[in-house]
Design an enzyme around this catalytic site. Structure first.
Site, PDB file in Angstrom:
ATOM      1  CE1 TYR A 162     -29.890  41.455  -4.312  1.00  0.00           C
ATOM      2  CE2 TYR A 162     -28.298  42.105  -2.648  1.00  0.00           C
ATOM      3  CZ  TYR A 162     -28.856  42.273  -3.905  1.00  0.00           C
ATOM      4  OH  TYR A 162     -28.372  43.247  -4.748  1.00  0.00           O
ATOM      5  CG  PHE A 195     -24.745  52.150  -7.287  1.00  0.00           C
ATOM      6  CD1 PHE A 195     -23.916  51.361  -6.512  1.00  0.00           C
ATOM      7  CD2 PHE A 195     -24.174  52.906  -8.297  1.00  0.00           C
ATOM      8  CE1 PHE A 195     -22.540  51.334  -6.729  1.00  0.00           C
ATOM      9  CE2 PHE A 195     -22.804  52.886  -8.530  1.00  0.00           C
ATOM     10  CZ  PHE A 195     -21.988  52.098  -7.749  1.00  0.00           C
TER      11      PHE A 195
HETATM   12  P1  NAD Z   1     -33.646  47.730 -10.752  1.00  0.00           P
HETATM   13  O1  NAD Z   1     -34.792  47.153 -10.012  1.00  0.00           O
HETATM   14  O2  NAD Z   1     -33.674  49.170 -11.143  1.00  0.00           O
HETATM   15  O3  NAD Z   1     -33.350  46.882 -12.067  1.00  0.00           O
HETATM   16  C1  NAD Z   1     -33.425  45.502 -12.105  1.00  0.00           C
HETATM   17  C2  NAD Z   1     -34.071  45.097 -13.400  1.00  0.00           C
HETATM   18  O4  NAD Z   1     -34.081  43.661 -13.458  1.00  0.00           O
HETATM   19  C3  NAD Z   1     -35.527  45.569 -13.542  1.00  0.00           C
HETATM   20  O5  NAD Z   1     -35.711  46.274 -14.758  1.00  0.00           O
HETATM   21  C4  NAD Z   1     -36.312  44.269 -13.527  1.00  0.00           C
HETATM   22  O6  NAD Z   1     -37.495  44.301 -14.329  1.00  0.00           O
HETATM   23  C5  NAD Z   1     -35.287  43.280 -14.073  1.00  0.00           C
HETATM   24  N1  NAD Z   1     -35.614  41.902 -13.758  1.00  0.00           N
HETATM   25  C6  NAD Z   1     -36.038  41.397 -12.566  1.00  0.00           C
HETATM   26  N2  NAD Z   1     -36.294  40.081 -12.672  1.00  0.00           N
HETATM   27  C7  NAD Z   1     -36.010  39.736 -13.960  1.00  0.00           C
HETATM   28  C8  NAD Z   1     -36.068  38.522 -14.688  1.00  0.00           C
HETATM   29  N3  NAD Z   1     -36.473  37.376 -14.123  1.00  0.00           N
HETATM   30  N4  NAD Z   1     -35.682  38.536 -15.993  1.00  0.00           N
HETATM   31  C9  NAD Z   1     -35.277  39.692 -16.587  1.00  0.00           C
HETATM   32  N5  NAD Z   1     -35.220  40.864 -15.945  1.00  0.00           N
HETATM   33  C10 NAD Z   1     -35.578  40.888 -14.645  1.00  0.00           C
HETATM   34  O7  NAD Z   1     -32.367  47.403  -9.849  1.00  0.00           O
HETATM   35  P2  NAD Z   1     -30.860  47.915  -9.900  1.00  0.00           P
HETATM   36  O8  NAD Z   1     -30.604  48.593  -8.621  1.00  0.00           O
HETATM   37  O9  NAD Z   1     -30.536  48.574 -11.178  1.00  0.00           O
HETATM   38  O10 NAD Z   1     -30.106  46.513  -9.814  1.00  0.00           O
HETATM   39  C11 NAD Z   1     -29.349  45.970 -10.883  1.00  0.00           C
HETATM   40  C12 NAD Z   1     -28.478  44.876 -10.322  1.00  0.00           C
HETATM   41  O11 NAD Z   1     -27.545  45.439  -9.407  1.00  0.00           O
HETATM   42  C13 NAD Z   1     -29.239  43.796  -9.550  1.00  0.00           C
HETATM   43  O12 NAD Z   1     -28.666  42.539  -9.808  1.00  0.00           O
HETATM   44  C14 NAD Z   1     -29.002  44.183  -8.099  1.00  0.00           C
HETATM   45  O13 NAD Z   1     -29.091  43.077  -7.239  1.00  0.00           O
HETATM   46  C15 NAD Z   1     -27.597  44.731  -8.182  1.00  0.00           C
HETATM   47  N6  NAD Z   1     -27.235  45.644  -7.100  1.00  0.00           N
HETATM   48  C16 NAD Z   1     -27.874  46.819  -6.933  1.00  0.00           C
HETATM   49  C17 NAD Z   1     -27.483  47.638  -5.896  1.00  0.00           C
HETATM   50  C18 NAD Z   1     -28.135  48.982  -5.651  1.00  0.00           C
HETATM   51  O14 NAD Z   1     -27.787  49.613  -4.667  1.00  0.00           O
HETATM   52  N7  NAD Z   1     -29.021  49.454  -6.498  1.00  0.00           N
HETATM   53  C19 NAD Z   1     -26.467  47.252  -5.017  1.00  0.00           C
HETATM   54  C20 NAD Z   1     -25.837  46.044  -5.219  1.00  0.00           C
HETATM   55  C21 NAD Z   1     -26.228  45.241  -6.273  1.00  0.00           C
END
Ligand code: NAD
Length: 256
Positions: A162, A195
């Site tokens: 990651y 988040f």
């Molecule tokens: P989430 O799982 O709610 O949303 C991620 C979305 O990406 C999902 O709807 C999933 O279906 C989609 N997805 C996955 N693989 C895919 C693909 N190959 N093609 C198209 N769509 C795809 O997660 P989130 O927490 O909203 O995360 C959003 C972004 O923020 C991610 O990149 C994650 O790494 C990053 N992030 C999240 C956090 C956190 O604390 N939630 C922290 C740091 C970074």
């Protein structure tokens, strides 16, 4: 760019941070194309956002021709394309040397493919379309916002894949901004802390509690609306370019 002029592709736009971005952009008068691989959540998101303002395009961000085709289709639906927000991502957690042996290369590869290669894939297809936009103030033609993570800087045990993928997103931000400057296309990245989203919901409760306690101020998980708020700010501030912004309550992740 005015928020009401935003015509955006939002990847991962049916869940978590991406959905919050879509909601914010639509609330401010913009239109969004949601690129994701979750059809049920896609239908639910469009039902909430309204089908005049939002459409779901089943798109795997790692698929080069699929992304190119859907960028063209999204542009038609949106009546133009001036913004791409990359939120699609997967955790891909796992130790390099776990109890059952070394991490399968396929796991490392799929994490890097979705988070890094997928972000690049959408960014380059969007930029290709945006270069033909009429120039706005200062010659602006478009904006790309990527989502990295604070794990790009202080990844925890189990985050080698990651962190590598997110470090790549941070690394490509400046060279992409420098290169696309001649087209008036800005590139910025947000590195969120922790988040409240379905991604975090899936973690064990004790992990969630220790994550909250580790955040200096405010000592709670971030709200997806706070992420969306920063995206909206980036849209409006043309001088912000080539930068990765941490949004994290001053958290610095511990080794585990
Ligand atoms: P989430 O799982 O709610 O949303 C991620 C979305 O990406 C999902 O709807 C999933 O279906 C989609 N997805 C996955 N693989 C895919 C693909 N190959 N093609 C198209 N769509 C795809 O997660 P989130 O927490 O909203 O995360 C959003 C972004 O923020 C991610 O990149 C994650 O790494 C990053 N992030 C999240 C956090 C956190 O604390 N939630 C922290 C740091 C970074």
């Amino acid at each position: 760019m005015q928020l009401s002029d935003v015509r955006a592709i939002v990847t991962g736009g049916v869940s978590g941070l991406g959905l919050a971005v879509a909601q914010r952009l639509v609330a401010d008068g913009g239109r969004v194309a949601l690129f994701d691989v979750n059809d049920d959540k896609g239908a639910a998101a469009v039902a909430t956002l309204g089908d005049a303002h939002a459409r779901y395009f089943r798109t795997d961000v790692t698929d080069e021709s699929g992304v190119a085709a859907n960028v063209a289709a999204a542009r038609t639906f949106l009546g133009g394309l001036n913004t791409a927000v990359n939120c699609a991502g997967i955790l891909g957690a796992g130790r390099v040397l776990g109890r059952e042996g070394a991490m399968k290369l396929a796991q490392f590869q799929s994490t890097v493919m979705v988070n890094l290669v997928g972000s690049f894939n959408v960014a380059k297809a969007a930029a290709e379309a945006m270069q033909h936009n009429d120039a706005g103030e200062d010659g602006e033609r478009g904006l790309i916002v990527n989502t990295a993570s604070v794990a790009a800087y202080e990844g925890q045990i189990g985050q080698a894949a990651y962190s590598a993928s997110k470090g790549g997103v941070v690394g490509m931000t400046l060279p992409m901004a420098r290169e696309l400057a001649r087209f008036g296309i800005r590139v910025n990245t947000i590195a969120p802390g922790i988040f409240w989203t379905p991604m975090v919901d899936s973690m064990p409760e004790e992990v969630q509690a220790s994550l909250s306690a580790s955040i200096p101020f405010p000592s709670r998980l971030g709200r997806p609306e706070e992420f969306a708020d920063l995206v909206a700010y980036i849209v409006g501030n043309r001088y912000l370019n080539g930068e990765t912004i941490r949004l994290d309550g001053a958290v610095r992740l511990a080794p585990k």
